[in-house]
Design an enzyme around this catalytic site. Structure first.
Site, PDB file in Angstrom:
ATOM      1  N   HIS A   1     -23.355  15.815   1.701  1.00 38.21           N
ATOM      2  CA  HIS A   1     -23.218  16.032  -0.544  1.00 38.21           C
ATOM      3  C   HIS A   1     -22.013  16.802  -0.158  1.00 38.21           C
ATOM      4  CE1 HIS A   1     -23.127  17.368  -4.293  1.00 38.21           C
ATOM      5  NE2 HIS A   1     -23.593  18.712  -3.745  1.00 38.21           N
TER       6      HIS A   1
ATOM      7  N   ALA B   1       2.719 -14.314  -9.592  1.00 41.21           N
ATOM      8  CA  ALA B   1       1.534 -13.844  -8.127  1.00 41.21           C
ATOM      9  C   ALA B   1       0.377 -15.277  -8.973  1.00 41.21           C
ATOM     10  CB  ALA B   1       1.614 -12.588  -8.985  1.00 41.21           C
TER      11      ALA B   1
ATOM     12  N   GLY C   1      -4.431 -11.361  -9.838  1.00 40.73           N
ATOM     13  CA  GLY C   1      -5.995 -11.608  -8.865  1.00 40.73           C
ATOM     14  C   GLY C   1      -5.296 -10.161  -8.578  1.00 40.73           C
ATOM     15  N   ALA C   2      -5.395 -10.117  -6.847  1.00 42.21           N
ATOM     16  CA  ALA C   2      -5.026  -9.097  -6.263  1.00 42.21           C
ATOM     17  C   ALA C   2      -3.665  -8.407  -6.333  1.00 42.21           C
ATOM     18  CB  ALA C   2      -5.754  -8.306  -5.180  1.00 42.21           C
TER      19      ALA C   2
ATOM     20  N   ALA D   1      -6.271 -10.432   5.343  1.00 43.76           N
ATOM     21  CA  ALA D   1      -5.877  -9.786   6.646  1.00 43.76           C
ATOM     22  C   ALA D   1      -6.965 -10.182   7.324  1.00 43.76           C
ATOM     23  CB  ALA D   1      -5.570  -8.856   6.407  1.00 43.76           C
TER      24      ALA D   1
ATOM     25  N   LYS E   1       1.247  -1.137   0.130  1.00 42.24           N
ATOM     26  CA  LYS E   1       0.177   0.044   0.197  1.00 42.24           C
ATOM     27  C   LYS E   1       1.025   1.533   0.281  1.00 42.24           C
ATOM     28  CE  LYS E   1      -1.938  -2.732  -0.472  1.00 42.24           C
ATOM     29  NZ  LYS E   1      -2.269  -4.100  -0.429  1.00 42.24           N
TER      30      LYS E   1
HETATM   31  P1  FAD Z   1       0.599 -14.127   7.794  1.00 45.19           P
HETATM   32  O1  FAD Z   1       0.927 -12.589   7.790  1.00 45.19           O
HETATM   33  O2  FAD Z   1       1.391 -14.905   6.722  1.00 45.19           O
HETATM   34  O3  FAD Z   1       2.090 -14.728   9.078  1.00 45.19           O
HETATM   35  C1  FAD Z   1       2.564 -15.557   9.354  1.00 45.19           C
HETATM   36  C2  FAD Z   1       3.799 -15.654  10.533  1.00 45.19           C
HETATM   37  O4  FAD Z   1       4.395 -16.928  11.198  1.00 45.19           O
HETATM   38  C3  FAD Z   1       5.187 -15.396   9.077  1.00 45.19           C
HETATM   39  O5  FAD Z   1       5.132 -14.251   9.947  1.00 45.19           O
HETATM   40  C4  FAD Z   1       5.918 -16.415   9.406  1.00 45.19           C
HETATM   41  O6  FAD Z   1       7.164 -16.100   9.060  1.00 45.19           O
HETATM   42  C5  FAD Z   1       5.530 -17.033  11.097  1.00 45.19           C
HETATM   43  N1  FAD Z   1       6.137 -17.965  10.485  1.00 45.19           N
HETATM   44  C6  FAD Z   1       5.718 -19.135   9.340  1.00 45.19           C
HETATM   45  N2  FAD Z   1       5.756 -20.260  10.374  1.00 45.19           N
HETATM   46  C7  FAD Z   1       6.612 -20.563  11.999  1.00 45.19           C
HETATM   47  C8  FAD Z   1       6.888 -21.013  12.227  1.00 45.19           C
HETATM   48  N3  FAD Z   1       6.558 -22.656  12.251  1.00 45.19           N
HETATM   49  N4  FAD Z   1       7.530 -20.503  13.973  1.00 45.19           N
HETATM   50  C9  FAD Z   1       7.279 -19.174  13.816  1.00 45.19           C
HETATM   51  N5  FAD Z   1       7.020 -18.868  12.784  1.00 45.19           N
HETATM   52  C10 FAD Z   1       6.563 -19.298  12.184  1.00 45.19           C
HETATM   53  N6  FAD Z   1      -4.348  -9.064   2.467  1.00 45.19           N
HETATM   54  C11 FAD Z   1      -5.176  -7.806   2.794  1.00 45.19           C
HETATM   55  O7  FAD Z   1      -6.633  -8.324   3.789  1.00 45.19           O
HETATM   56  N7  FAD Z   1      -5.443  -6.385   2.240  1.00 45.19           N
HETATM   57  C12 FAD Z   1      -4.677  -6.291   1.663  1.00 45.19           C
HETATM   58  O8  FAD Z   1      -3.963  -5.230   0.972  1.00 45.19           O
HETATM   59  C13 FAD Z   1      -3.017  -7.765   1.125  1.00 45.19           C
HETATM   60  N8  FAD Z   1      -2.142  -6.942   0.481  1.00 45.19           N
HETATM   61  C14 FAD Z   1      -1.642  -8.041   0.171  1.00 45.19           C
HETATM   62  C15 FAD Z   1       0.024  -8.441  -0.559  1.00 45.19           C
HETATM   63  C16 FAD Z   1       0.555  -8.845  -0.634  1.00 45.19           C
HETATM   64  C17 FAD Z   1       1.761  -8.959  -1.499  1.00 45.19           C
HETATM   65  C18 FAD Z   1       1.080 -10.436   0.125  1.00 45.19           C
HETATM   66  C19 FAD Z   1       1.648 -11.885  -0.267  1.00 45.19           C
HETATM   67  C20 FAD Z   1      -0.282 -11.031   0.608  1.00 45.19           C
HETATM   68  C21 FAD Z   1      -1.140  -9.667   0.993  1.00 45.19           C
HETATM   69  N9  FAD Z   1      -2.288  -9.948   1.163  1.00 45.19           N
HETATM   70  C22 FAD Z   1      -3.114  -8.857   1.738  1.00 45.19           C
HETATM   71  C23 FAD Z   1      -2.580 -10.673   1.857  1.00 45.19           C
HETATM   72  C24 FAD Z   1      -2.282 -11.161   4.046  1.00 45.19           C
HETATM   73  O9  FAD Z   1      -0.939 -10.823   3.842  1.00 45.19           O
HETATM   74  C25 FAD Z   1      -2.451 -12.551   4.501  1.00 45.19           C
HETATM   75  O10 FAD Z   1      -4.391 -12.978   4.157  1.00 45.19           O
HETATM   76  C26 FAD Z   1      -2.784 -12.596   5.779  1.00 45.19           C
HETATM   77  O11 FAD Z   1      -0.976 -11.922   6.292  1.00 45.19           O
HETATM   78  C27 FAD Z   1      -2.597 -13.476   6.502  1.00 45.19           C
HETATM   79  O12 FAD Z   1      -2.334 -13.786   8.172  1.00 45.19           O
HETATM   80  P2  FAD Z   1      -1.507 -14.750   8.751  1.00 45.19           P
HETATM   81  O13 FAD Z   1      -2.180 -14.175  10.032  1.00 45.19           O
HETATM   82  O14 FAD Z   1      -2.309 -16.055   8.483  1.00 45.19           O
HETATM   83  O15 FAD Z   1      -0.302 -14.933   8.524  1.00 45.19           O
END
Ligand code: FAD
Length: 465
Positions: free
Chosen positions: A444, A269, A183-184, A319, A52
């Site tokens: 408005h 992507a 995709g996005a 997210a 962003k």
């Molecule tokens: P994550 O954010 O993936 O975090 C998981 C964490 O766990 C990571 O830091 C990883 O290193 C850690 N981890 C994994 N395995 C282990 C382990 N065994 N031990 C310790 N740590 C571990 N979503 C939106 O809603 N809006 C957006 O604008 C958007 N833009 C995006 C842009 C990009 C380029 C990308 C790649 C994704 C985007 N997303 C967006 C998607 C969003 O980032 C994910 O849906 C979101 O981060 C998922 O959250 P999470 O908590 O599941 O995991």
């Protein structure tokens, strides 16, 4: 014997994990989090937030190109891509620090290392300083997120074939780029690179860009991207990607015709895969479906006391969905009866210019569902605020049940679409009908008047069109 005991251990501190941890702490539980990268996960460090920041840069570059339109004479100027990346990194760092602050505020322990389950209540953390064993007295929450996928046989080297992980870190930009996947994530990066003068081609195997959006939204975005100089090719299959000296060859199958495109770089992507490897889930009996952890309505897996939230559970990999699941898991662990996540009412947002946002069913999906629909549309060209802003591209479309007025879906292409969608998110949560939206006075001049007008249009009463 465990080195430390906690009520809850959360593996992963992305939006699913950190929100779950904070909500658990608010509910009086002692919480430890384990992170093998940076607090805030993919979202804050490599995904939502840094992209962003880059898109904001792209928007400003576009505005500089349009300075004349606003009567502003700009002398010689230069858009420095390295500085855009550096700014984006500073923004991400600030947000990651914010998560550390929230952990301290809520007395949440943060351990650096790779977490895995040794039993349903014992988590091993392998960090730089050695191995630590944590006992989770009540529950473990898996929030390990996802990682970029590639096409079969195509290696991501983060040099010539990059993923979003490489793209958000690399301070140089290629002269030309093929983005595989519309995709996005693909469309957002295409927009950033385009603004910085890169010759961009977007390839999509499905018949349209942003394939999960309403067909009209996809068509409008494809038109606008094409007008801005992006080559958009849909219905093409990538057969082979061959990195060579100074360029990458991308062989495609376009409706039976083979063609080879070349570009300085390829951005992969094509989606993301859940991170479950090495967690020890199979041995404990945690069930998975096509690589995703299976959960029930409280986010508990097939094993009592092990919960999973966020991308690792699939559905919409977003997210805000991860955060909502984190809250549900935390409340269930604390003994409350949380309302399950409403997966049918999760806003979907793409932050390219113009933005795209939607909620609920597309027109085609509503019809396929057997609904008789009424559809209202309003173009931003007829919205005073959009004209004043000079941001008139796009429209707002409301799909409603013809008989009951229930709002089945809303689709927006246009300025601040990702903010506007929330009127309908709240409306749908409250089961508002078209009538209730039209009896709500909209200020408005605002972009929100497009919401009112499209709703009026669905009732055949639009005033300003
Ligand atoms: P994550 O954010 O993936 O975090 C998981 C964490 O766990 C990571 O830091 C990883 O290193 C850690 N981890 C994994 N395995 C282990 C382990 N065994 N031990 C310790 N740590 C571990 N979503 C939106 O809603 N809006 C957006 O604008 C958007 N833009 C995006 C842009 C990009 C380029 C990308 C790649 C994704 C985007 N997303 C967006 C998607 C969003 O980032 C994910 O849906 C979101 O981060 C998922 O959250 P999470 O908590 O599941 O995991």
């Amino acid at each position: 014997m465990a080195n430390q005991g906690f009520d809850v251990v959360v593996i992963g501190t992305g939006p699913g994990g950190y929100v779950a941890a904070i909500r658990c702490a608010q509910l009086g539980l002692a919480v430890a989090t384990v992170e093998d990268d940076r607090p805030g996960g993919v979202c804050l460090n490599w995904g939502c937030i840094p992209t962003k920041a880059l898109l904001r840069n792209a928007e400003i570059v576009d505005l500089f190109h349009r300075a004349d339109e606003f009567g502003i004479t700009v002398g010689e100027w230069r858009a420095d891509y390295a500085q855009a990346i550096q700014r984006s990194r500073r923004v991400a760092d600030r947000m990651a620090k914010g998560v550390e602050f929230l952990f301290r505020k809520n007395k949440i322990t943060l351990l650096a290392g790779v977490g895995s389950l040794k039993s349903k209540s014992i988590v091993e953390v392998k960090g730089k300083g050695g191995v630590e064993i944590l006992e989770a007295r009540r529950a473990v929450i898996l929030a390990t997120g996802s990682e970029p996928k590639s096409l079969p046989g195509v290696a991501i080297d983060e040099t010539q074939v990059i993923s979003s992980n490489g793209a958000v870190r690399t301070e140089t930009r290629p002269a030309s780029l093929v983005v595989i996947g519309a995709g996005a994530v693909g469309m957002e990066f295409a927009d950033v690179y385009r603004a910085y003068g890169v010759e961009v081609t977007v390839l999509e195997a499905l018949p349209r860009v942003l394939p999960l959006e309403d067909e009209e939204a996809s068509a409008q975005i494809a038109r606008l991207f094409t007008r801005r100089g992006v080559t958009v090719r849909t219905g093409v299959k990538v057969v082979k990607v061959t990195p060579g000296k100074g360029s990458v060859a991308v062989e495609i199958d376009a409706e039976g015709t083979r063609e080879t495109l070349t570009a300085a770089q390829v951005l992969m992507a094509v989606g993301r895969a859940a991170r479950t490897k090495g967690l020890g889930l199979e041995a404990l009996g945690v069930t998975m479906d096509r690589g995703l952890v299976t959960v029930g309505p409280t986010m508990e897996t097939a094993v009592k006391g092990i919960f999973a939230v966020g991308d690792v559970t699939g559905r919409q990999m977003l997210a805000h969905k991860a955060m909502a699941e984190g809250v549900v898991a935390a409340e269930a662990i604390a003994g409350r009866s949380p309302r399950p996540v409403d997966y049918g009412n999760v806003p979907s947002c793409t932050y390219c210019r113009p933005q795209v946002a939607s909620i609920g069913l597309s027109e085609a999906a509503a019809k396929a569902d057997g609904r008789e629909v009424s559809v209202g549309r309003f173009p931003f060209t007829a919205n005073g605020k959009a004209v004043a802003l000079g941001e008139t591209e796009g429209f707002l479309k409301v799909v409603a049940d013809k008989r009951t007025g229930e709002i089945l879906g809303v689709h927006i292409v246009g300025p601040e679409a990702t903010e506007l969608i929330h009127e309908f998110a709240v409306g749908r949560t409250l089961e508002a009908t078209l009538e209730e939206i039209i009896h709500t006075i909209h200020a408005h001049p605002t972009l929100s008047e497009a919401s009112l007008e499209a709703t009026l249009a669905a009732l055949g009463q639009a005033i300003h069109i």
